[in-house]
Design an enzyme around this catalytic site. Structure first.
Site, PDB file in Angstrom:
ATOM      1  N   ASP A 252      31.058   3.636 -48.054  1.00  0.00           N
ATOM      2  CA  ASP A 252      30.514   3.306 -49.363  1.00  0.00           C
ATOM      3  C   ASP A 252      31.097   4.163 -50.478  1.00  0.00           C
ATOM      4  OD1 ASP A 252      28.955   1.595 -47.917  1.00  0.00           O
ATOM      5  OD2 ASP A 252      27.132   2.786 -48.040  1.00  0.00           O
ATOM      6  N   LYS A 386      18.571  -7.088 -49.773  1.00  0.00           N
ATOM      7  CA  LYS A 386      19.928  -7.428 -49.359  1.00  0.00           C
ATOM      8  C   LYS A 386      19.986  -8.945 -49.210  1.00  0.00           C
ATOM      9  CE  LYS A 386      20.917  -3.107 -46.865  1.00  0.00           C
ATOM     10  NZ  LYS A 386      21.077  -2.483 -45.527  1.00  0.00           N
TER      11      LYS A 386
END
Length: 475
Positions: A252, A386
């Site tokens: 990330d 999500k």
């Protein structure tokens, strides 16, 4: 059929006359262009073509991309993917042929779009988001979208949402707000990943992420600046202490020094914040992802250290005490997945203390049934949204509504496998979630979201509202 009959059948003479009159009233300097645009608007837009392909995500793993066409043009979207798929989330379809992309190809999902979904949706009005999404759900006929694939359905759903916004001639975030009934669009506080661990990095840190939230910024633009400056100060801090090799990054974009404990990482971040001078204006958040190092009912904080694994077990009660201490020692305002995904009791105990926001990710997986249970049992107090875990824009809107009715916080989230698609930036503004987690303030697929938020803030102008101190209750 003669020309006159054709004109009469389609009422073209009347439509052309209306367009000419409109051009005259507008005193258009280019009447031909004006009339052309006027006629184009008079034609109701429909989905005319859907074409899918396989592309690679930020990890070099295949995912699905869709081009959806209407009278207004082409609209592109792609599906993100997580490191692992939970048993309670919608199912992404992969081919499983180990000889091609190690089994990760998505050609079956692509074929499902090109041959099945396309056939079902062509001719539909792109502004009917709910009807489009439910048409795909009905076509799939399974609880977790395992027939067509959540990766196939989501990419089409997002592309249709973009097409709907274009048809309505409004910004995507405004269109999403209208779909959800949200009246107060809000720029979210970004949860920037600064240090990566867990499954997202090759270091010894068991927890997945240490993040910062610039809640003291006045605008999103300032929040991004604060995040970037802190990130670069952290790079200097890590270099001084561990050398340049400590500045390797995780999936990330967070730095991945070979640290072992919560406190080691938190001390590094705290020092970096101190060097920026922002101090109280920046808070800290943790993504523990405790499921990844839970063994039975114990938590192995040295799970990633071969010669130490099994030597630092903590019970659920021990973990609660640890979190209490950390929240006193550091400005921690949010902890995600502090316990295993099935350890409902300890999550509830910790959440009841009211020390910080307790976010459910693996615990909830954006699943409506899991969310409803957590609301009823007062298990946690925030949802990690999500979109690929649920599979359509419509369903994502619904679970956010559930969370807000329960007075929960909502954090819109990326996945470890991302694309350049910036959709979740508009989603977070349109749904006024107040928080967004899109990784570090570096790497193109992460910055695609943050940079889009800059554009949205600029476009909204004086109407732009940054969540800031109201990051948990932005609407």
């Amino acid at each position: 059929m003669s020309v006159q009959q054709y004109l009469e059948k389609h009422m073209l003479s009347r439509k052309i006359e209306d367009a000419v009159n409109a051009a005259v009233r507008a005193k258009s300097p280019d009447p031909v262009l004006f009339i052309s645009n006027h006629l184009r608007k008079a034609v109701p837009s429909v989905i005319t073509k859907i074409k899918a392909r396989q592309i690679l995500d930020s990890r070099g793993i295949p995912t699905v991309e869709v081009d959806l066409y209407t009278n207004k043009g082409m609209f592109r979207a792609s599906a993100p993917s997580g490191y692992t798929t939970g048993m309670y989330e919608a199912v992404e379809i992969r081919d499983g042929d180990k000889g091609t992309y190690l089994g990760n190809s998505v050609t079956r999902a692509v074929k499902n779009i090109n041959e099945k979904i396309s056939k079902a949706l062509i001719g539909m009005d792109p502004t009917l988001q709910s009807q489009i999404d439910h048409a795909m759900i009905d076509l799939d006929k399974t609880e977790k979208k395992s027939e067509l694939g959540a990766n196939a359905i989501l990419a089409v759903s997002i592309a249709a949402c973009k097409a709907g916004a274009a048809e309505k001639e409004v910004p995507l975030c405004k269109y999403i707000a209208d779909l959800s009934g949200e009246t107060n669009m809000t720029l979210p506080v970004p949860a920037f990943t600064l240090i990566s661990g867990g499954k997202h990095a090759g270091n010894h840190l068991s927890i997945q992420e240490i993040m910062i939230l610039p809640i003291g910024a006045s605008r999103f633009e300032e929040a991004l600046q604060m995040g970037s400056e802190t990130y670069h100060h952290l790079k200097a801090v890590i270099t001084e202490k561990y050398g340049a090799h400590g500045c390797n990054v995780g999936e990330d974009g967070g730095f991945a020094p070979n640290i072992l404990s919560f406190r080691e990482g938190l001390d590094l971040v705290k020092e970096a914040i101190g060097r920026t001078g922002y101090d109280e204006r920046i808070k800290i958040a943790l993504d523990v992802a405790a499921t990844d190092f839970c063994i039975g009912t114990k938590y192995d904080l040295h799970s990633k250290v071969p010669n130490k694994s099994g030597q630092n077990f903590k019970s659920g009660e021990d973990m609660i005490e640890l979190y209490k201490e950390l929240c006193v020692e550091y400005p921690i305002v949010s902890i995600e997945d502090p316990f295993d995904k099935e350890d409902w009791e300890h999550v509830k105990q910790f959440s009841s203390l009211g020390i910080c926001q307790v976010v459910g990710d693996d615990l909830l997986m954006s699943n409506p049934q899991r969310i409803q249970r957590a609301i009823q049992e007062s298990t946690c107090n925030a949802l990690l949204l999500k979109v690929n875990q649920i599979g359509t824009v419509t369903e994502a809107i619904e679970v956010v509504k559930m969370a807000k009715v329960a007075n929960w916080g909502v954090m819109t989230s990326h996945r470890s496998g991302e694309t350049e698609d910036s959709f979740i930036a508009d989603l977070s503004v349109g749904l006024a979630t107040g928080q967004i987690k899109a990784g570090a303030p570096c790497r193109g697929e992460r910055l695609a979201k943050y940079n889009q938020l800059l554009r949205i803030e600029e476009e909204l102008g004086e109407q732009a509202v940054y969540a800031g101190q109201d990051w948990r209750a932005s609407s």
